[in-house]
Design an enzyme around this catalytic site. Structure first.
Site, mmCIF file in Angstrom:
data_model
loop_
_atom_site.group_PDB
_atom_site.id
_atom_site.type_symbol
_atom_site.label_atom_id
_atom_site.label_comp_id
_atom_site.label_asym_id
_atom_site.label_seq_id
_atom_site.Cartn_x
_atom_site.Cartn_y
_atom_site.Cartn_z
ATOM 1 N N ASP A 333 0.850 -1.173 0.000
ATOM 2 C CA ASP A 333 0.000 0.000 0.000
ATOM 3 C C ASP A 333 0.895 1.234 0.000
ATOM 4 O O ASP A 333 2.073 1.146 0.355
ATOM 5 C CB ASP A 333 -0.886 -0.029 1.252
ATOM 6 C CG ASP A 333 -1.885 1.110 1.278
ATOM 7 O OD1 ASP A 333 -2.371 1.489 0.214
ATOM 8 O OD2 ASP A 333 -2.160 1.622 2.379
ATOM 9 N N ASP A 642 -2.152 -1.137 5.961
ATOM 10 C CA ASP A 642 -2.569 -0.705 7.286
ATOM 11 C C ASP A 642 -4.063 -0.451 7.382
ATOM 12 O O ASP A 642 -4.594 -0.337 8.468
ATOM 13 C CB ASP A 642 -1.818 0.569 7.708
ATOM 14 C CG ASP A 642 -2.018 1.715 6.723
ATOM 15 O OD1 ASP A 642 -2.703 1.506 5.706
ATOM 16 O OD2 ASP A 642 -1.500 2.810 6.986
ATOM 17 N N ASP A 646 -7.141 -3.117 3.102
ATOM 18 C CA ASP A 646 -6.029 -4.022 2.807
ATOM 19 C C ASP A 646 -6.249 -5.431 3.357
ATOM 20 O O ASP A 646 -5.538 -6.362 2.975
ATOM 21 C CB ASP A 646 -4.723 -3.475 3.403
ATOM 22 C CG ASP A 646 -4.335 -2.144 2.817
ATOM 23 O OD1 ASP A 646 -4.483 -1.977 1.598
ATOM 24 O OD2 ASP A 646 -3.898 -1.267 3.581
#
Length: 915
Positions: A333, A642, A646
């Site tokens: 990410d 996080d 995700d």
């Protein structure tokens, strides 16, 4: 009247009144308490259904669910049935110790994660029966009217019917790094989740303004709950290590079974009794099974976990340590993982001059235009005017708590305050000199904000917002001296080119402007842009900057043959610019958007996923699809993240890595590893540690298998030759357990070898042992057969007792294993090259093993228990000479094989004439 439910209209496409009608509620009064209770019976509490955990008994029982452990338990049961209680007790003791070690280690990891996950339940302001009430968020039901203000955590999915200057940080759900503007207007049905400005989603944070919305989904029905369900439907994958060890164990068990059947058949053919041959086959199986392997694997992984804990990473499952070592692709990410998740001004353009701004995060430390500015070094006039406007036309706050700088309000506005502080302009001092008289709040239609201030020269208005909205209303511009001059068409074109160039570098660009104001005029949008118009001051470019450690970590991973891909919900231009800065994407590479990804079928996606390194505007299901597409190509995928968005991909990946500080609880629950300091650079260390762990496991297996095979071959040779067994089952267990603990386990403490990050990842289909190592294992096994059986027969020929001959055979095994241990400290280099004293446990283990073997040979109690006898100096010299001979043979084989491999590698280099 039918009970309303969430059978899903397109909420963002409905008006606020239509949503209220659907849920039979009132925007002015809310629900009645009786209706709330009725809906709570239907929809339940506003919380995610907790995932059922594994109890301690189940976690302990699962420690025995390994093929080799199950075979050991079977062998222990057989030996107990046959009355061999000592043998049975040793076997059961080994398996119990192994289970306890794994159980304790998993318990430590879960406890650490639980401590990390503690949080306080949030509260929410609700309108019920016309009264405002402050209630726990779990008390919400669909149809409740929720009031939101800056600093509130959104408690459920809401359709906003009122929003005033409201912005929300939705990075945890959408991956968008900047705050999203909120409004109450209807939107087209096809609007993507990240662009639904009239919705507020559970788990996001209001950073400015106020709003009110109708609860349209609670608990598992929210977007967060839907993602949690996706995660629950994602099966737990076997790690590369567990897959390889399962395959290796099956192969080993088949080999042992075949050897035992062969022994049994040969014995019957020679006329031996079936019972004696069955006992011999059991003895062979017990000898050939590497009892210490499960414990060695657990302890080696536990050592890796301990090393990672010192590097601020919590490993939830032991095999995850090794999985990182075999990773071929890391999908990361962007927001908060590769970047700081702190908006930072990077460039200010004022008076036609571009001033780079240094420093990261919210600490007001750094240079502007290569200088540290302040009272003694004031900023240039045009620069001062630009930053003055940015600081005054601002509703954010900047303050210091302890050693860390914190913000309140919108992160974009806070970044402007930080930049102004770097120029020596403190917003508190500025507001005392230029007190605010009025304001024109930011509006998504206008796309700018304005504030009115009183100064020494009278009233002045400062505005900031989108360049395309402000520039057309500017009649003059501020020159380098800070004085207004006419704004020509050429000037406007140059300003627009500058803004486009900044945006192409991933900067979010804001324009600032000013104008004088008459005391009697009302501050309104129409009057602000009317008449003489605005004075253009400058451009401010900001971004969520990449972590400095992430740049180095990405480079190290790529040097190690690991591809790094960015999968984010942010805009493509921003994502691509950050990816280029970090080294994930090269110049000329393009990003693939979520819309383009959705148009690809599975075959097209599998082709694209290996070529494209940046995926932008990606939704949760698409992240999951990307990870699966990579796995379908045979890749071992690590996924970092996080946010709630995700979590499904974190669980689907071969190893999910969550951020401990900024990570949501859903993400941490899905991950196999949690970084407690959110430092992406720790992933590089984890990959290195994982490769070291696997290397040490292979070293142990390469070292221990020749003993087991050698013992099996000795028994087979004795039965085929019609001779007495050179070693008894109990002596076999002594050899296997003591040497595994005091010799073999010392390999688990070997430091990581140099160059481990310079080699490519292991191919996922590669077996635990390659052909050269299998050849080495067979060579050492044959040497042990030759030495143990040969010296056993020699002792009997010279008139020594059976106990003395067996004692010699046992010591041959132990001494050859000790010599071979030196060779196994590195499978690719000589033990001289890695240093004699780089592993302090190594020499301690050898010393302990020597003491135990002397007791085994000379202590009367050991002689009675293991049927051994003292031997003389001549026998020791024969054993030592044979062990030295074995060391020379094994060392020569390694040197020749490695030399051949190096020559082949040189021949295959480009330009060598052979490819």
């Amino acid at each position: 009247m039918p009970r309303p439910d969430a059978s899903s209209p397109v909420w963002h496409h409905l008006s606020g009144d239509a949503v209220a009608e659907h849920w039979q509620t009132s925007c002015a009064e809310g629900l009645s308490e009786a209706e709330v209770e009725c809906r709570r019976q239907t929809h339940g509490e506003n919380r995610l259904t907790p995932k059922p955990g594994k109890g301690p008994l189940l976690r302990f029982a699962l420690q025995f669910a390994q093929p080799l452990v199950l075979v050991l338990l079977l062998a222990g049961a057989v030996t107990a049935f046959l009355g061999e209680w000592v043998d049975s007790g040793v076997i059961f003791g080994v398996t119990l110790i192994n289970a306890v070690i794994g159980f304790i280690q998993e318990g430590k990891a879960e406890s650490a994660l639980a401590a990390l996950a503690r949080s306080v339940a949030s509260e929410v302001t609700v309108l019920r029966e016309g009264e405002k009430k402050r209630l726990p968020s779990r008390a919400l039901v669909p149809g409740d009217v929720v009031l939101l203000a800056a600093g509130d955590k959104v408690p459920a999915d809401l359709r906003l019917f009122r929003a005033k200057e409201m912005k929300a940080m939705e990075a945890a759900l959408t991956g968008e790094s900047t705050a999203s503007d909120k409004h109450a207007e209807t939107l087209p049905p096809e609007t993507l989740l990240a662009d639904r400005g009239n919705m507020a989603y559970a788990g996001t944070m209001v950073v400015s303004g106020q709003g009110a919305g109708i609860t349209i989904a609670t608990g598992d029905a929210t977007e967060t709950g839907r993602i949690s369900k996706l995660m629950g439907e994602t099966p737990d994958l076997m790690t590369p290590l567990t897959r390889k060890m399962a395959a290796f164990s099956n192969w080993l068990l088949m080999a042992i079974g075949a050897l035992a059947l062969f022994t049994f058949a040969v014995g019957l053919w020679r006329g031996e009794s079936p019972f004696e041959m069955f006992m011999a086959a059991v003895a062979l199986a017990v000898g050939a099974i590497p009892e210490g392997l499960p414990a060695a694997m657990t302890i080696t992984l536990a050592i890796g976990v301990s090393r990672m804990a010192k590097r601020r990473a919590i490993i939830r499952k032991l095999p995850a340590v090794e999985t990182l070592g075999s990773t071929t692709v890391i999908c990361s990410d962007k927001t908060g993982t590769l970047t700081e998740n702190q908006m930072t001004v990077r460039e200010v353009v004022a008076g036609g001059i571009a001033y780079p701004v240094s420093g990261n995060g919210y600490a007001p430390e750094g240079e502007i235009g290569g200088r540290r500015l302040g009272n003694e070094a004031p900023p240039e006039p045009a620069l001062r005017e630009t930053l003055l406007a940015a600081a005054l036309c601002n509703d954010a706050g900047l303050f210091k708590e302890g050693r860390h700088w914190q913000i309140s309000g919108d992160p974009t506005e806070a970044a402007l305050l930080v930049a102004a502080r770097k120029a020596g302009l403190d917003e508190h001092t500025l507001l005392s000199l230029y007190p605010r008289q009025d304001e024109l709040p930011f509006d998504s239609a206008r796309q700018y904000m304005a504030t009115l201030h009183r100064g020494d020269g009278g009233l002045v208005v400062y505005a900031k917002g989108a360049l395309e909205k402000l520039l057309p209303h500017c009649r003059r511009r501020c020159n380098a001296e800070g004085l207004p001059v006419p704004l020509t068409a050429a000037d406007a074109a140059a300003i627009e080119r500058q803004a486009r160039e900044m945006a192409a570098r991933g900067l979010r660009v804001l324009a600032v402007a000013r104008r004088g104001w008459a005391a009697e005029a009302v501050l309104e949008a129409d009057s602000l842009i009317a008449g003489e118009g605005l004075d253009y001051l400058g451009l401010i470019g900001m971004m969520d900057p990449p972590r400095a450690q992430a740049v180095a970590a990405v480079k190290a991973c790529r040097n190690a043959g690991i591809r790094v891909k960015m999968i984010t919900g942010d805009h493509a231009v921003t994502a691509l610019a950050i990816a280029r800065q970090i080294g994930i994407a090269a110049e000329g590479e393009q990003a693939l958007s979520g819309g383009e990804l959705a148009a690809l079928d599975d075959a097209g996606l599998q082709a694209a996923v290996l070529q494209i390194n940046v995926f932008a505007r990606v939704e949760p299901e698409q992240k999951l699809r990307l990870v699966r597409a990579l796995q379908a190509q045979g890749q071992v995928v690590a996924m970092t993240g996080d946010g709630v968005n995700d979590a499904p991909a974190l669980k689907q990946a071969n190893i999910g890595i969550a951020m401990g500080i900024t990570g949501t609880e859903v993400a941490k629950e899905a991950a196999a590893m949690v970084l407690t300091d959110d430092n992406f650079a720790a992933i590089e260390a984890a990959v290195e540690e994982g490769r070291g762990v696997f290397d040490n496991l292979v070293k142990f297996i390469t070292w221990t298998l020749p003993t087991n095979f050698g013992e099996g071959l000795v028994i087979v040779a004795a039965i085929v030759a019609g001779a007495t067994l050179p070693i008894t089952p109990l002596q076999i267990l002594w050899i296997n357990m003591t040497t595994a603990v005091f010799l073999g386990l010392m390999l688990a403490f070997e430091p990581i070898e140099k160059g481990v990050m310079a080699r490519p990842p292991r191919a996922p289909q590669t077996p635990v042992l390659d052909a050269p190592l299998v050849g080495r294992i067979l060579l050492v096994s044959l040497l042990l057969l030759l030495g143990a059986f040969g010296l056993f027969l020699r002792e009997l020929d010279q008139g020594h007792t059976l106990a003395e001959a067996r004692t010699v055979a046992v010591n041959v095994f132990v001494l050859v294993e000790t010599v071979y241990l030196f060779n196994c400290r590195s499978l690719t280099h000589s033990f001289w090259s890695i240093g004699l004293f780089t592993n302090r446990w190594f020499w301690g283990g050898i010393g302990t093993m020597a003491a135990l073997q002397l007791l085994f040979t000379y202590a009367p109690i050991m002689n009675r228990l293991f049927a051994t006898a003292p031997i003389g100096l001549t026998e020791w010299l024969e054993i030592g000479a044979f062990a030295l001979f074995c060391g020379l043979v094994i060392g020569t084989e390694k040197r020749l094989r490695l030399g051949f491999a190096r020559r082949q590698a040189v021949r295959n280099l480009p330009g060598s004439g052979r490819l």
